[in-house]
Design an enzyme around this catalytic site. Sequence first.
Site, mmCIF file in Angstrom:
data_model
loop_
_atom_site.group_PDB
_atom_site.id
_atom_site.type_symbol
_atom_site.label_atom_id
_atom_site.label_comp_id
_atom_site.label_asym_id
_atom_site.label_seq_id
_atom_site.Cartn_x
_atom_site.Cartn_y
_atom_site.Cartn_z
ATOM 1 N N GLU A 196 -24.874 -112.088 -41.944
ATOM 2 C CA GLU A 196 -25.195 -110.648 -41.989
ATOM 3 C C GLU A 196 -24.236 -109.852 -41.094
ATOM 4 O O GLU A 196 -24.652 -109.131 -40.173
ATOM 5 C CB GLU A 196 -26.672 -110.396 -41.629
ATOM 6 N N GLU A 319 -30.440 -116.536 -48.215
ATOM 7 C CA GLU A 319 -31.752 -116.176 -47.639
ATOM 8 C C GLU A 319 -32.543 -115.458 -48.717
ATOM 9 O O GLU A 319 -32.093 -114.429 -49.249
ATOM 10 C CB GLU A 319 -31.590 -115.279 -46.400
HETATM 11 O O1 AHR Z 1 -34.759 -115.139 -41.817
HETATM 12 C C1 AHR Z 1 -34.964 -114.219 -40.793
HETATM 13 C C2 AHR Z 1 -33.768 -113.298 -40.585
HETATM 14 O O2 AHR Z 1 -33.581 -112.503 -41.706
HETATM 15 C C3 AHR Z 1 -32.443 -113.983 -40.397
HETATM 16 O O3 AHR Z 1 -32.230 -114.388 -39.095
HETATM 17 C C4 AHR Z 1 -31.469 -112.912 -40.780
HETATM 18 O O4 AHR Z 1 -30.277 -113.424 -41.302
HETATM 19 C C5 AHR Z 1 -32.235 -112.081 -41.784
HETATM 20 O O5 AHR Z 1 -32.164 -110.745 -41.510
#
Ligand code: AHR
Length: 516
Positions: A196, A319
């Site tokens: 991110e 994610e």
């Molecule tokens: O999964 C939780 C968080 O969500 C992670 O650390 C981040 O990459 C995302 O914003």
Amino acid sequence: MDKHFLKSGAILILVGFSQLISAQTKIEIVSIENAPIISKHIYGHFAEHLGRCIYEGFYVGENSVIPNSEGVRIDIIEALKELQIPNLRWPGGCFADTYHWMDGIGDLEKRPTIVNTWWGGVTEDNSFGTHNFLNLCEELGAEPYLSGNVGSGGVQELADWVQYTNFKGKSPMSDLRRENGKEEPWGVKYWGIGNEAWGCGGNMRPEYYADIYKKYVTFMSDADVEGGIYKIASGASNDDYNWTEVLMKNIPKNMLQGVALHHYSVIDWGAKGPDVNFDEETYFKTMKESWLMEELIVKHTAIMDKYDEEKKVDLIVDEWGGWYEVSEGTNPGFLYQQNTMRDAMIAGMNLNIFNNHADRVKMANLAQTVNVLQAVILTEDEKMILTPTYHVMNMYKVHQDATLIPLSFDSPSYNFKEESLPALTVSASKDKNEEIHISFTNIDTKNGSTVSIDLTDLKLKNIMGAILSSESLQDHNTFDNPNKIEPKNFKDFKFNKGMLEVTIPPFSVLVLEGKK
Ligand code: AHR
């Protein structure tokens, strides 16, 4: 049938009905010629130093009374082996861009502590480090996917981590690895270049990140990894299409194997709604967010196609999953939430979407494996439970590395107030043994979806099935009632001369297996 398909002795069913079948939704098989393989890596997981995912989750330490292997709970290892998890992403997430891998190697007593600034401000003692994680992956038979620290680390630091984990010959880092007890390298293939980068990874502009990315990967050695290391660029958040565009335009293809994308099924970052006591309106909104994954993949893919017609660069959804308010009474920074039939719907729908885009989506990582967000496993002291999401992943694992069977159909609608969503997602595949698997997820809360499929050309003789369903959407497994929700054998279909008719009950996940 694969013995992992349904744990409790599935029954082989031979069905021969002669009555006329009247179907509401006709599903057609589109030509299988040139259909892609569904990469097993779509079924990947993610474990961050966050809340009780690593500490008190995976890792209890070697001196714990809980049975463990090198400090990692054996019940978790067994459960993940059963799932055949193909890869595991670590150590973050946001944590990755604060993590200095050298803090987590060598003598336990001498390791420095750090503060986990992203997640609860707790002190991290670095007792779980590179060796623990990579040995765990070896034990699981899963590929490690390491997220490198770009935000607060350095180019040399990441280059050294690659050399430490991968280099066979003599070098400063491989010698250090040997000193720490590991003679042979692990050969880590998958590397994330930050996480991110547009946010917690450094609040960068895509143009700036693209330059930084090239600098970092220039110094990451491919030595001793078959086919070289696989580098994944920190990708877009949701519909930030410009991020993908800038990366695809500015990074040469030979430096880039995957571009990431993050999308959570969250209804409102300011008011995420409860994990269990949600109403139908909240459920509908969650499903709407979940469905967005389809549009995001289509649109990010269209941009990638513009710069990469040959589909050399993969889309990596590293994610995804549901995100709600934390369970009552738990630390807000730990992101612990219960896992209900709503989560089973998110899992079934998203996995069908990924399967159907297997030509571009080559990896996905559910967030997160244990005790955090849409976990497959929850723990409480020595107890461990498997969530509805675990069971969906287990039912769907039959698609791993199978050939996609593209399908075409018009989904019935799930209507709520003035709005509607497609109720049904379906994906199908043919595995190496010529067995066919079709997975259905019906998100409608009230209506079953009746479908018919002409399977004549596949020359199937037997069909059998497993279903995950429950009385109420809010149902979940608890430490007192761990098996409330688990897959059951399913025989409620008609199969006559190659024609299949089946009704998928409201909010249920169904997987059928056809054999020749
Ligand atoms: O999964 C939780 C968080 O969500 C992670 O650390 C981040 O990459 C995302 O914003």
